[in-house]
Design an enzyme around this catalytic site. Sequence first.
Site, PDB file in Angstrom:
ATOM      1  N   GLY A 179       0.764  -1.336  -0.049  1.00  0.00           N
ATOM      2  CA  GLY A 179      -0.020  -0.133  -0.005  1.00  0.00           C
ATOM      3  C   GLY A 179       0.694   1.177   0.004  1.00  0.00           C
TER       4      GLY A 179
ATOM      5  CB  SER B 175       0.023   3.365  -4.485  1.00  0.00           C
ATOM      6  OG  SER B 175      -1.012   3.127  -4.028  1.00  0.00           O
TER       7      SER B 175
ATOM      8  CG  ASP C  20      -5.806  -8.580  -3.074  1.00  0.00           C
ATOM      9  OD1 ASP C  20      -5.493  -8.366  -1.945  1.00  0.00           O
ATOM     10  OD2 ASP C  20      -6.853  -8.944  -3.442  1.00  0.00           O
ATOM     11  CB  VAL C  21      -1.338  -7.337   0.516  1.00  0.00           C
ATOM     12  CG1 VAL C  21      -0.183  -6.619  -0.063  1.00  0.00           C
ATOM     13  CG2 VAL C  21      -2.482  -6.874   1.355  1.00  0.00           C
TER      14      VAL C  21
ATOM     15  CE1 TYR D 110      -7.945  -0.562  10.003  1.00  0.00           C
ATOM     16  CE2 TYR D 110      -8.030   0.200  12.352  1.00  0.00           C
ATOM     17  CZ  TYR D 110      -7.488   0.567  10.836  1.00  0.00           C
ATOM     18  OH  TYR D 110      -6.268   1.315  10.644  1.00  0.00           O
TER      19      TYR D 110
HETATM   20  P1  NAP Z   1      -5.084   4.705   2.500  1.00  0.00           P
HETATM   21  O1  NAP Z   1      -5.020   6.152   2.308  1.00  0.00           O
HETATM   22  O2  NAP Z   1      -6.543   4.141   2.228  1.00  0.00           O
HETATM   23  O3  NAP Z   1      -4.245   3.849   1.498  1.00  0.00           O
HETATM   24  C1  NAP Z   1      -4.254   2.555   1.444  1.00  0.00           C
HETATM   25  C2  NAP Z   1      -3.161   1.802   0.466  1.00  0.00           C
HETATM   26  O4  NAP Z   1      -3.088   0.237   0.729  1.00  0.00           O
HETATM   27  C3  NAP Z   1      -3.301   2.283  -0.791  1.00  0.00           C
HETATM   28  O5  NAP Z   1      -2.195   2.293  -1.485  1.00  0.00           O
HETATM   29  C4  NAP Z   1      -4.099   0.970  -1.427  1.00  0.00           C
HETATM   30  O6  NAP Z   1      -3.916   0.689  -2.810  1.00  0.00           O
HETATM   31  C5  NAP Z   1      -3.459  -0.062  -0.754  1.00  0.00           C
HETATM   32  N1  NAP Z   1      -4.112  -1.209  -0.504  1.00  0.00           N
HETATM   33  C6  NAP Z   1      -5.403  -1.383   0.092  1.00  0.00           C
HETATM   34  N2  NAP Z   1      -5.669  -2.660  -0.036  1.00  0.00           N
HETATM   35  C7  NAP Z   1      -4.759  -3.433  -0.695  1.00  0.00           C
HETATM   36  C8  NAP Z   1      -4.427  -4.611  -1.039  1.00  0.00           C
HETATM   37  N3  NAP Z   1      -5.405  -5.835  -0.778  1.00  0.00           N
HETATM   38  N4  NAP Z   1      -3.327  -5.061  -1.749  1.00  0.00           N
HETATM   39  C9  NAP Z   1      -2.343  -4.153  -1.956  1.00  0.00           C
HETATM   40  N5  NAP Z   1      -2.397  -2.706  -1.803  1.00  0.00           N
HETATM   41  C10 NAP Z   1      -3.880  -2.487  -0.906  1.00  0.00           C
HETATM   42  O7  NAP Z   1      -4.744   4.160   4.030  1.00  0.00           O
HETATM   43  P2  NAP Z   1      -3.910   5.025   5.021  1.00  0.00           P
HETATM   44  O8  NAP Z   1      -4.518   5.701   5.869  1.00  0.00           O
HETATM   45  O9  NAP Z   1      -2.531   5.254   4.184  1.00  0.00           O
HETATM   46  O10 NAP Z   1      -3.527   3.595   5.853  1.00  0.00           O
HETATM   47  C11 NAP Z   1      -2.148   2.828   5.825  1.00  0.00           C
HETATM   48  C12 NAP Z   1      -2.131   1.817   6.936  1.00  0.00           C
HETATM   49  O11 NAP Z   1      -2.191   2.641   8.213  1.00  0.00           O
HETATM   50  C13 NAP Z   1      -3.288   0.950   7.118  1.00  0.00           C
HETATM   51  O12 NAP Z   1      -2.818  -0.278   7.528  1.00  0.00           O
HETATM   52  C14 NAP Z   1      -4.362   1.535   8.122  1.00  0.00           C
HETATM   53  O13 NAP Z   1      -4.935   0.598   8.752  1.00  0.00           O
HETATM   54  C15 NAP Z   1      -3.204   2.073   9.026  1.00  0.00           C
HETATM   55  N6  NAP Z   1      -3.769   3.188   9.935  1.00  0.00           N
HETATM   56  C16 NAP Z   1      -4.347   4.335   9.250  1.00  0.00           C
HETATM   57  C17 NAP Z   1      -4.670   5.340  10.119  1.00  0.00           C
HETATM   58  C18 NAP Z   1      -5.105   6.515   9.685  1.00  0.00           C
HETATM   59  O14 NAP Z   1      -5.800   7.473  10.439  1.00  0.00           O
HETATM   60  N7  NAP Z   1      -5.212   7.004   8.341  1.00  0.00           N
HETATM   61  C19 NAP Z   1      -4.612   5.285  11.520  1.00  0.00           C
HETATM   62  C20 NAP Z   1      -3.959   4.004  12.071  1.00  0.00           C
HETATM   63  C21 NAP Z   1      -3.766   2.888  11.334  1.00  0.00           C
HETATM   64  P3  NAP Z   1      -4.815   1.335  -4.068  1.00  0.00           P
HETATM   65  O15 NAP Z   1      -4.763   2.731  -3.975  1.00  0.00           O
HETATM   66  O16 NAP Z   1      -4.253   0.752  -5.501  1.00  0.00           O
HETATM   67  O17 NAP Z   1      -6.070   0.592  -3.793  1.00  0.00           O
END
Ligand code: NAP
Length: 240
Positions: free
Chosen positions: A8, A10, A59-60, A153
């Site tokens: 993820g 990107s 797809d992870v 989650y």
């Molecule tokens: P995000 O903006 O929604 O980005 C998600 C990323 O994961 C994108 O690059 C997406 O690729 C990729 N992805 C999703 N499903 C996938 C799959 N099955 N295989 C490969 N790639 C996949 O999320 P984020 O907020 O940056 O979150 C990143 C991590 O931090 C996650 O694990 C999330 O649970 C954790 N987290 C986030 C927050 C927060 O507040 N944002 C807080 C705590 C933890 P595509 O664009 O191609 O779909």
Amino acid sequence: MKYALITGGSRGIGRAIAIKLAKQGYAVVINYLNNDEAAKHTLEQIVAEGGQAELLRFDVGQPEAIEQAVEEWQQRHPDEYIDVLVNNAGIRRDNLMVFMQNEEWNSVLQTSLNAFFHLTRRLLKDMLTHRHGRIVNISSVSGLKGMAGQVNYSAAKAALIGATKALAQEVAARKVTVNAVAPGFIESDMTGDLDQGELKKLVPMKRFGKAEEVAALVAFLASDEAAYITGETIAITGGL
Ligand code: NAP
């Protein structure tokens, strides 16, 4: 060249981690699933800033897809290995438990927890052989405290913390460290639908965190300076 794979990588937090690790001299392998444009944009930014990066779409949540992608990567890089793995890809499918569908439960567990198992197991042998490796798992404050509406989650992210502690003990002697990072509310697409105005009142620092702030912590855990830190979960929550 040392290689770092960010799942993820990107968009959002993963994108910031990829950019930061590239600045630290890693050749970054950016995994993503659907959004080609975002992935290309991240790649182009890294290259424009003098870094080295490549895209690896899979797809992870699909073990066969992991196997195929890693196999292809290894064929392109026969003398290299992935030294840093950041298990970052994650999704939210929030619902109250009484209404939660099987698909909502399964897809969240598959993307966070099963992906950790299948991808890490696949890359671990090379780290152990080279007697050097860094694994950083992106958990969440939901995995530490639990969050209503996020039983799926919270379960996935808490399980990642347990797996981090156990695996750290298995591989420490081979100089492979395994740590988790537990962010609170971070600005990204994932939190775009949340009421930031209301939620930030809950945060002692009265703001959401930035993806770059999480990336700085991950980059430290990936660095040589963090060689003696393993099995830990570091929260980055603005005091939440
Ligand atoms: P995000 O903006 O929604 O980005 C998600 C990323 O994961 C994108 O690059 C997406 O690729 C990729 N992805 C999703 N499903 C996938 C799959 N099955 N295989 C490969 N790639 C996949 O999320 P984020 O907020 O940056 O979150 C990143 C991590 O931090 C996650 O694990 C999330 O649970 C954790 N987290 C986030 C927050 C927060 O507040 N944002 C807080 C705590 C933890 P595509 O664009 O191609 O779909």
